[in-house]
Design a protein around this motif. Structure first.
Motif, PDB file in Angstrom:
ATOM      1  N   ILE A  17       2.065   3.490   6.832  1.00 31.14           N
ATOM      2  CA  ILE A  17       0.669   4.020   6.324  1.00 31.14           C
ATOM      3  C   ILE A  17       0.079   2.932   5.265  1.00 31.14           C
ATOM      4  CG2 ILE A  17      -0.493   5.802   4.998  1.00 31.14           C
ATOM      5  CD1 ILE A  17       0.930   7.696   6.582  1.00 31.14           C
ATOM      6  N   PRO A  18       0.497   2.442   4.225  1.00 31.76           N
ATOM      7  CA  PRO A  18      -0.054   1.774   3.341  1.00 31.76           C
ATOM      8  C   PRO A  18      -0.683   0.581   4.086  1.00 31.76           C
ATOM      9  CG  PRO A  18       2.057   2.544   2.369  1.00 31.76           C
ATOM     10  CD  PRO A  18       2.079   3.020   3.655  1.00 31.76           C
ATOM     11  N   ALA A  19       0.291  -0.173   4.914  1.00 30.35           N
ATOM     12  CA  ALA A  19      -0.170  -1.535   5.772  1.00 30.35           C
ATOM     13  C   ALA A  19      -1.316  -1.160   6.531  1.00 30.35           C
ATOM     14  CB  ALA A  19       0.892  -2.011   6.391  1.00 30.35           C
ATOM     15  N   LEU A  20      -1.338  -0.076   6.999  1.00 32.19           N
ATOM     16  CA  LEU A  20      -2.440   0.426   7.956  1.00 32.19           C
ATOM     17  C   LEU A  20      -3.819   0.719   7.240  1.00 32.19           C
ATOM     18  CD1 LEU A  20      -0.093   2.798  10.281  1.00 32.19           C
ATOM     19  CD2 LEU A  20      -1.275   0.555  11.090  1.00 32.19           C
ATOM     20  N   ALA A  21      -3.760   1.686   6.072  1.00 26.79           N
ATOM     21  CA  ALA A  21      -4.828   1.511   5.379  1.00 26.79           C
ATOM     22  C   ALA A  21      -5.317   0.375   4.769  1.00 26.79           C
ATOM     23  CB  ALA A  21      -4.277   2.454   3.913  1.00 26.79           C
ATOM     24  N   ASN A  22      -4.554  -0.660   4.341  1.00 34.48           N
ATOM     25  CA  ASN A  22      -5.126  -1.847   3.983  1.00 34.48           C
ATOM     26  C   ASN A  22      -5.893  -2.641   5.307  1.00 34.48           C
ATOM     27  OD1 ASN A  22      -4.367  -1.773   1.267  1.00 34.48           O
ATOM     28  ND2 ASN A  22      -2.656  -2.673   1.657  1.00 34.48           N
ATOM     29  N   LEU A  23      -5.071  -2.483   6.467  1.00 34.54           N
ATOM     30  CA  LEU A  23      -5.869  -3.301   7.452  1.00 34.54           C
ATOM     31  C   LEU A  23      -7.198  -2.636   8.019  1.00 34.54           C
ATOM     32  CD1 LEU A  23      -5.246  -4.932  10.196  1.00 34.54           C
ATOM     33  CD2 LEU A  23      -4.395  -2.750  11.241  1.00 34.54           C
ATOM     34  N   ARG A  24      -7.113  -1.110   7.747  1.00 31.63           N
ATOM     35  CA  ARG A  24      -8.442  -0.616   8.146  1.00 31.63           C
ATOM     36  C   ARG A  24      -9.627  -1.159   7.156  1.00 31.63           C
ATOM     37  NH1 ARG A  24     -10.295   4.087  10.402  1.00 31.63           N
ATOM     38  NH2 ARG A  24     -11.090   4.670   8.314  1.00 31.63           N
ATOM     39  N   ILE A  25      -9.460  -1.048   5.842  1.00 31.11           N
ATOM     40  CA  ILE A  25     -10.328  -1.545   4.756  1.00 31.11           C
ATOM     41  C   ILE A  25     -10.776  -3.093   4.819  1.00 31.11           C
ATOM     42  CG2 ILE A  25     -10.285  -2.318   2.464  1.00 31.11           C
ATOM     43  CD1 ILE A  25      -8.601   0.210   1.745  1.00 31.11           C
ATOM     44  N   LYS A  26      -9.585  -3.975   5.690  1.00 33.63           N
ATOM     45  CA  LYS A  26     -10.034  -5.507   5.662  1.00 33.63           C
ATOM     46  C   LYS A  26     -11.081  -5.492   7.021  1.00 33.63           C
ATOM     47  CE  LYS A  26      -6.936  -8.499   4.811  1.00 33.63           C
ATOM     48  NZ  LYS A  26      -5.696  -9.009   4.737  1.00 33.63           N
ATOM     49  N   LEU A  57      -0.677   6.799  17.780  1.00 36.40           N
ATOM     50  CA  LEU A  57      -0.841   5.383  16.866  1.00 36.40           C
ATOM     51  C   LEU A  57      -0.166   4.362  17.576  1.00 36.40           C
ATOM     52  CD1 LEU A  57      -1.852   4.543  13.326  1.00 36.40           C
ATOM     53  CD2 LEU A  57       0.207   3.433  14.191  1.00 36.40           C
ATOM     54  N   ALA A  58      -0.719   3.163  17.841  1.00 36.08           N
ATOM     55  CA  ALA A  58       0.233   1.935  18.226  1.00 36.08           C
ATOM     56  C   ALA A  58      -0.426   0.919  17.246  1.00 36.08           C
ATOM     57  CB  ALA A  58      -0.276   1.603  19.860  1.00 36.08           C
ATOM     58  N   ALA A  59       0.651  -0.079  16.733  1.00 34.38           N
ATOM     59  CA  ALA A  59       0.430  -0.835  16.052  1.00 34.38           C
ATOM     60  C   ALA A  59       0.879  -2.282  16.492  1.00 34.38           C
ATOM     61  CB  ALA A  59       1.340  -0.973  14.618  1.00 34.38           C
ATOM     62  N   ALA A  60       0.048  -3.284  16.272  1.00 40.39           N
ATOM     63  CA  ALA A  60       0.345  -4.869  16.620  1.00 40.39           C
ATOM     64  C   ALA A  60       1.150  -5.534  15.704  1.00 40.39           C
ATOM     65  CB  ALA A  60      -0.778  -5.689  17.097  1.00 40.39           C
ATOM     66  N   PHE A  61       2.194  -6.208  15.733  1.00 38.80           N
ATOM     67  CA  PHE A  61       2.983  -6.692  14.819  1.00 38.80           C
ATOM     68  C   PHE A  61       3.198  -8.235  15.055  1.00 38.80           C
ATOM     69  CE2 PHE A  61       4.520  -2.460  14.710  1.00 38.80           C
ATOM     70  CZ  PHE A  61       4.941  -2.146  13.498  1.00 38.80           C
ATOM     71  N   ASP A  62       3.072  -8.986  14.199  1.00 42.51           N
ATOM     72  CA  ASP A  62       3.577 -10.319  13.926  1.00 42.51           C
ATOM     73  C   ASP A  62       4.722 -10.607  13.395  1.00 42.51           C
ATOM     74  OD1 ASP A  62       3.931 -13.081  13.971  1.00 42.51           O
ATOM     75  OD2 ASP A  62       1.807 -13.625  12.864  1.00 42.51           O
ATOM     76  N   VAL A  67      -0.752  -6.307  12.270  1.00 40.79           N
ATOM     77  CA  VAL A  67      -2.049  -7.221  12.103  1.00 40.79           C
ATOM     78  C   VAL A  67      -2.887  -6.408  13.127  1.00 40.79           C
ATOM     79  CG1 VAL A  67      -0.760  -9.230  11.966  1.00 40.79           C
ATOM     80  CG2 VAL A  67      -1.127  -8.479  14.296  1.00 40.79           C
ATOM     81  N   GLY A  68      -2.615  -5.368  13.605  1.00 37.69           N
ATOM     82  CA  GLY A  68      -3.743  -4.622  14.184  1.00 37.69           C
ATOM     83  C   GLY A  68      -3.196  -3.005  14.612  1.00 37.69           C
ATOM     84  N   ALA A  69      -4.267  -2.140  14.924  1.00 40.28           N
ATOM     85  CA  ALA A  69      -3.579  -0.792  15.041  1.00 40.28           C
ATOM     86  C   ALA A  69      -4.690  -0.253  15.969  1.00 40.28           C
ATOM     87  CB  ALA A  69      -3.419   0.022  13.931  1.00 40.28           C
TER      88      ALA A  69
END
Length: 196
Positions: A17-26, A57-62, A67-69
């Motif tokens: 969740i914290p990483a996803l929140a930052n991704l949405r903001i960015k 929810l799906a997430a893209a990982f490097d 790096v995506g959701a």
């Protein structure tokens, strides 16, 4: 750059969740959303996908980095701003799956992750056997907006290639604070639909 896409649930979702929140903001800070987000609101927003019935929810990982959701949930459980236009038009919202967002950092675009996001959400919606359509909406900005990049290419062609069509006359309004703005303002959102 190699990207893998996988769904997240339970403790894996909570940890992300914290990483996803930052991704949405960015991602949403850029045109055309220009969204001035904050982590506390974003974490609360994302938590609903952890607990909502049939949400996805799906997430893209490097590697280990998100790096995506992409998210989705039954339209019947969505906010009135999203349900309302369909209810007023006579649609049965219990048969519609709502694709809430699809986010990808710019460096990872054009490599197939966006297509995988749509495929994963459609497969999830179809798995229940009771949904006839998938819908999403995108913000509508004035073509002469001063913050519009000269190089911006709308995603209409990509969405049409995924089988979605613009629902003429089907819009809603949603408010958020733009970058550099003193307060929230209402934005027009255009709906797109695909038969599942």
């Amino acid at each position: 750059m190699s990207v893998t896409v996988r769904s997240l649930a339970g403790p894996d979702f909570d940890a992300a969740i914290p990483a996803l929140a930052n991704l949405r903001i960015k991602v949403f800070r850029a045109w055309p959303y220009l969204y001035d987000g904050n982590p506390a609101y974003e974490e609360g927003y994302l938590a609903r996908f952890r607990h909502a019935d049939r949400a996805f929810l799906a997430a893209a990982f490097d590697g280990d980095t998100i790096v995506g959701a992409a998210t989705a949930a039954p339209m019947a459980g969505e906010a009135a701003e999203f349900r309302g236009p369909f209810e007023r038009a006579g649609f049965d919202t219990s048969k519609i799956f709502y694709f809430a967002e699809s986010l990808l950092l710019p460096a990872y675009r054009g490599q197939g992750a966006g297509v995988k996001f749509f495929e994963a959400r459609e497969a999830h919606a179809r798995s229940f056997g009771s949904y006839s359509h998938a819908v999403f909406c995108g913000v509508v900005r004035a073509s002469g907006h001063p913050m519009k990049p000269e190089t911006y290419v709308p995603l209409d062609a990509f969405w049409r290639k995924r089988g979605f069509d613009k629902l003429d006359g089907m819009t809603t309004a949603y408010s958020w604070k733009d970058v550099g703005a003193p307060e929230e303002t209402e934005k027009s959102m255009q709906f797109w639909m695909k038969q599942l």
